[in-house]
Design an enzyme around this catalytic site. Structure first.
Site, mmCIF file in Angstrom:
data_model
loop_
_atom_site.group_PDB
_atom_site.id
_atom_site.type_symbol
_atom_site.label_atom_id
_atom_site.label_comp_id
_atom_site.label_asym_id
_atom_site.label_seq_id
_atom_site.Cartn_x
_atom_site.Cartn_y
_atom_site.Cartn_z
ATOM 1 C CE LYS A 245 19.165 37.944 64.542
ATOM 2 N NZ LYS A 245 19.676 39.163 65.182
ATOM 3 N NE ARG A 269 26.436 35.722 67.649
ATOM 4 C CZ ARG A 269 25.192 35.312 67.396
ATOM 5 N NH1 ARG A 269 24.950 34.046 67.204
ATOM 6 N NH2 ARG A 269 24.219 36.178 67.335
#
Length: 330
Positions: A245, A269
């Site tokens: 990640k 997001r």
């Protein structure tokens, strides 16, 4: 649809504890609305003027609303403040203290007035906003004033989400939630609930099912589900690939080029438009040899001198509304 009628329906929704009953009330509202009104109702029902990605703000704090209500009602600011402290809701304060006469404004007219309010900025904007809010409130009754003040203060408090609105739209069409999945699929690829409602009213469920992605309107991001172990993940997904990640922030990039200009958007997001925050990224995207593009990834600061990514604390400093050019150079 008259705004007075819409406010009465909002009052019903506020007092209704059952989600199913809420869905039916919303379905009735949409049923009685035109396509243009349905679009606005979808936004208003969630306390907004437009879809969230457009991020239109009134920029009036509670202190400013208290001053406005004092001028409107002829009460002192300390009196308004005391009422606010007692009930904890500026909408209830204006409902209790203001006995306005409804002037018959439609829901579209109220929306237009609130959009004009959100556009006020610059020198003297505080006074102009105060005058504009008072003008709106003087043309609605106390119930309408309650919900308008709640919208301005971002505390609509109706107790349902966008998913309830999708269920209501399905209920409007078929008397049940059988089309909810189709509506949600359209909403997922085009995160504009008002546009979904308008399309349904204008062209029907087949047109909703045919809705496609649009450059400039974000796609709703899918959120990962947590599982207890890597083994559980493989059992659920089958053969899969694990990736490291990158410690940045999620960004959705939209690009559309015409002969006259290039349109670029960066969405977070939460589907907020961050386009103006990254002039350097904007230039890089415009230089790509494509006419249109929607892609998603992780935005992260990279140090060319050391060939490494910088810590998240450095990356997140780029998400800002002021000092953008200097931060970009730094």
């Amino acid at each position: 649809m008259k705004f007075e009628k819409f406010a009465q329906k909002l009052q019903e929704l506020e007092q209704e504890p059952s989600r199913t009953a809420m869905t039916k009330i919303l379905a009735e509202i949409f049923q009685d609305a035109s396509a243009a009104e349905a679009e606005i109702i979808a936004y208003f029902s969630l306390g907004s003027l437009f879809a969230p990605y457009q991020d239109v703000q009134f920029n009036i704090a509670n202190k400013g609303i208290i001053s406005i209500l004092a001028l409107l009602t002829g009460q002192s600011e300390s009196t308004i403040q005391k009422h606010f402290k007692d009930v904890g809701d500026l909408g209830l304060v204006v409902q209790n203290l203001w006995q306005g006469n409804d002037a018959g404004m439609s829901i579209l007219q109220v929306h237009e007035q609130l959009v004009d309010l959100a556009k006020i900025s610059g020198t003297g904007s505080t006074e102009k906003k105060s005058e504009h809010v008072q003008k709106i409130l003087k043309n609605v009754d106390s119930l309408g004033a309650k919900f308008i003040v709640r919208m301005i203060s971002k505390t609509l408090r109706l107790g349902f989400s966008d998913m309830t609105i999708l269920d209501a739209l399905s209920w409007m069409v078929s008397g049940d939630k059988s089309h909810s999945k189709d509506l949600e699929a359209a909403y997922n690829v085009c995160a504009d609930l008002g546009l979904v409602a308008k399309t349904l009213k204008e062209k029907g469920i087949k047109a909703v099912c045919a809705m496609q992605i649009h450059v400039g309107i974000p796609i709703r991001p899918a959120a990962a589900e947590r599982l207890s172990s890597p083994k559980a993940i493989v059992e659920k997904l089958g053969d899969c690939i694990a990736q490291p990640k990158l410690d940045g922030f999620r960004v959705q990039v939209h690009l559309k080029k015409t002969e006259s200009k290039a349109e670029v958007h960066f969405f977070s997001r939460n589907m907020l438009d961050m386009s103006e925050m990254f002039p350097d990224l904007k230039k890089a995207v415009v230089d790509l040899p494509v006419k249109s593009l929607i892609c998603e990834g992780e935005a992260i600061v990279y140090d060319q001198d050391t060939d490494t990514f910088l810590p998240f604390q450095q990356t997140v400093k780029r998400k800002r509304k002021h000092g953008i050019e200097q931060a970009s150079q730094d």
